[in-house]
Motif scaffolding. Structure first.
Motif, PDB file in Angstrom:
ATOM      1  N   LEU A  63       0.825  -1.211   0.000  1.00  0.00           N
ATOM      2  CA  LEU A  63       0.000   0.000   0.000  1.00  0.00           C
ATOM      3  C   LEU A  63       0.860   1.263   0.000  1.00  0.00           C
ATOM      4  N   GLY A  64       1.976   1.231   0.714  1.00  0.00           N
ATOM      5  CA  GLY A  64       2.848   2.395   0.746  1.00  0.00           C
ATOM      6  C   GLY A  64       3.486   2.675  -0.608  1.00  0.00           C
ATOM      7  N   LYS A  65       3.953   1.621  -1.266  1.00  0.00           N
ATOM      8  CA  LYS A  65       4.551   1.790  -2.590  1.00  0.00           C
ATOM      9  C   LYS A  65       3.511   2.292  -3.598  1.00  0.00           C
ATOM     10  N   TRP A  66       2.326   1.703  -3.536  1.00  0.00           N
ATOM     11  CA  TRP A  66       1.243   2.125  -4.441  1.00  0.00           C
ATOM     12  C   TRP A  66       0.839   3.572  -4.176  1.00  0.00           C
ATOM     13  N   ALA A  67       0.685   3.930  -2.913  1.00  0.00           N
ATOM     14  CA  ALA A  67       0.281   5.296  -2.575  1.00  0.00           C
ATOM     15  C   ALA A  67       1.328   6.311  -3.020  1.00  0.00           C
ATOM     16  N   GLY A  68       2.601   5.974  -2.858  1.00  0.00           N
ATOM     17  CA  GLY A  68       3.653   6.886  -3.291  1.00  0.00           C
ATOM     18  C   GLY A  68       3.624   7.119  -4.790  1.00  0.00           C
ATOM     19  N   ALA A  69       3.437   6.038  -5.562  1.00  0.00           N
ATOM     20  CA  ALA A  69       3.361   6.178  -7.023  1.00  0.00           C
ATOM     21  C   ALA A  69       2.133   6.976  -7.429  1.00  0.00           C
ATOM     22  N   THR A  70       1.023   6.768  -6.734  1.00  0.00           N
ATOM     23  CA  THR A  70      -0.208   7.507  -7.032  1.00  0.00           C
ATOM     24  C   THR A  70      -0.040   8.989  -6.748  1.00  0.00           C
ATOM     25  N   VAL A  71       0.546   9.313  -5.609  1.00  0.00           N
ATOM     26  CA  VAL A  71       0.771  10.719  -5.250  1.00  0.00           C
ATOM     27  C   VAL A  71       1.689  11.391  -6.264  1.00  0.00           C
ATOM     28  N   MET A  72       2.716  10.678  -6.709  1.00  0.00           N
ATOM     29  CA  MET A  72       3.631  11.246  -7.705  1.00  0.00           C
ATOM     30  C   MET A  72       2.898  11.525  -9.007  1.00  0.00           C
ATOM     31  N   GLY A  73       2.073  10.574  -9.453  1.00  0.00           N
ATOM     32  CA  GLY A  73       1.310  10.783 -10.681  1.00  0.00           C
ATOM     33  C   GLY A  73       0.339  11.943 -10.561  1.00  0.00           C
ATOM     34  N   CYS A  74      -0.351  12.025  -9.428  1.00  0.00           N
ATOM     35  CA  CYS A  74      -1.298  13.128  -9.220  1.00  0.00           C
ATOM     36  C   CYS A  74      -0.576  14.465  -9.148  1.00  0.00           C
ATOM     37  N   GLY A  75       0.606  14.471  -8.530  1.00  0.00           N
ATOM     38  CA  GLY A  75       1.374  15.702  -8.458  1.00  0.00           C
ATOM     39  C   GLY A  75       1.792  16.197  -9.837  1.00  0.00           C
ATOM     40  N   ILE A  76       2.222  15.261 -10.691  1.00  0.00           N
ATOM     41  CA  ILE A  76       2.574  15.625 -12.065  1.00  0.00           C
ATOM     42  C   ILE A  76       1.357  16.171 -12.791  1.00  0.00           C
ATOM     43  N   PHE A  77       0.226  15.507 -12.631  1.00  0.00           N
ATOM     44  CA  PHE A  77      -0.989  15.915 -13.336  1.00  0.00           C
ATOM     45  C   PHE A  77      -1.430  17.315 -12.934  1.00  0.00           C
ATOM     46  N   ILE A  78      -1.564  17.565 -11.658  1.00  0.00           N
ATOM     47  CA  ILE A  78      -2.031  18.871 -11.184  1.00  0.00           C
ATOM     48  C   ILE A  78      -0.980  19.945 -11.439  1.00  0.00           C
ATOM     49  N   GLY A  79       0.289  19.589 -11.200  1.00  0.00           N
ATOM     50  CA  GLY A  79       1.363  20.566 -11.361  1.00  0.00           C
ATOM     51  C   GLY A  79       1.524  21.053 -12.790  1.00  0.00           C
ATOM     52  N   LEU A  80       1.211  20.196 -13.757  1.00  0.00           N
ATOM     53  CA  LEU A  80       1.314  20.595 -15.157  1.00  0.00           C
ATOM     54  C   LEU A  80       0.001  21.117 -15.712  1.00  0.00           C
ATOM     55  N   LEU A  81      -1.100  20.653 -15.162  1.00  0.00           N
ATOM     56  CA  LEU A  81      -2.408  21.071 -15.671  1.00  0.00           C
ATOM     57  C   LEU A  81      -2.631  22.565 -15.495  1.00  0.00           C
TER      58      LEU A  81
END
Length: 245
Positions: free
Chosen positions: A101-119
């Motif tokens: 769950l920790g590895k999955w959550a970290g990857a999810t947060v990174m993806g969401c950060g890229i999405f919002i940060g670039l959007l």
């Protein structure tokens, strides 16, 4: 569990920030932002050109976020085994399910950060010469984190059953090729059951000026992503718990 989960998420994010993947995305997006700034300064008179730029930009943002989430997720457990850093982590003790769950959550947060940060800069810079329904944009922004949750869960399960290179290849096909494979679903109905995170991508609908999805369709897409994510994580945890170290 929460006390052990947060450090794993944090270490996953720190590891991801050190990688070259983000550098490649940064170069690509800087080039895009420079192009958008230039278009803004020159001025665009054709609405179709503005729509094309908006569609291209949002598509690149979405695909970049999914690619980063996938790559970050895919390297976590294999590298822990290769570097033998998993053993002291589990000896603390930390439950194997918490590690997944920790590895999955970290990857999810990174993806969401890229999405919002670039959007945000992309949406602000693209000259909007036509009407784009803000309700559709709200749905797009709401669904993407759910889609990224599903994307981040797929490689984890793949790496628990397959060699790393093959696992990444399968994950790439499932994330980016499910829409294409769905065209064959009339002959092979089981293809409808494949996880398809990019089905939640409403970029084309938004840039075409189409209104929001009906409530039923929106809820169905959201629930499908949540159910697939839950099923993938449960199977990953069960597989990881049975796997000898």
């Amino acid at each position: 569990m929460n006390q052990a989960l947060l450090p794993i998420v944090r270490s996953t994010l720190i590891d991801a920030l050190r990688r070259r993947d983000l550098g490649v995305v940064a170069i690509l997006m800087w080039a895009l932002l420079i192009l958008l700034v230039a278009a803004r300064m020159v001025g665009l008179e054709q609405p179709t050109t503005g729509t094309f730029l908006l569609n291209l930009s949002l598509t690149l943002v979405t695909f970049s976020a999914h690619m980063i989430a996938l790559l970050v997720s895919a390297r976590q457990l294999p590298e822990e085994w290769e570097n033998r850093t998993l053993y002291p982590l589990l000896a603390r003790p930390v439950a194997r399910g918490t590690v997944v769950l920790g590895k999955w959550a970290g990857a999810t947060v990174m993806g969401c950060g890229i999405f919002i940060g670039l959007l945000v800069p992309v949406w602000a810079l693209v000259p909007q010469l036509e009407f784009y329904d803000p309700r559709t944009l709200a749905q797009l922004i709401t669904l993407q984190p759910l889609a990224l949750m599903c994307t981040a869960a797929i490689p984890i399960l793949c790496t628990l059953y397959l060699q790393r290179a093959l696992a990444v290849s399968v994950a790439l096909v499932l994330v980016f090729g499910a829409d294409f494979m769905a065209r064959w679903a009339e002959r092979f109905p089981l293809l409808y059951l494949l996880p398809n995170p990019l089905r939640l991508n409403l970029v084309l609908r938004y840039t075409d000026g189409i209104g929001p999805l009906p409530a039923g369709d929106f809820i169905t897409l959201a629930l499908a992503a949540l159910l697939w994510t839950t099923a993938l994580l449960i199977q990953s945890i069960l597989r990881f718990e049975r796997r000898p170290l």
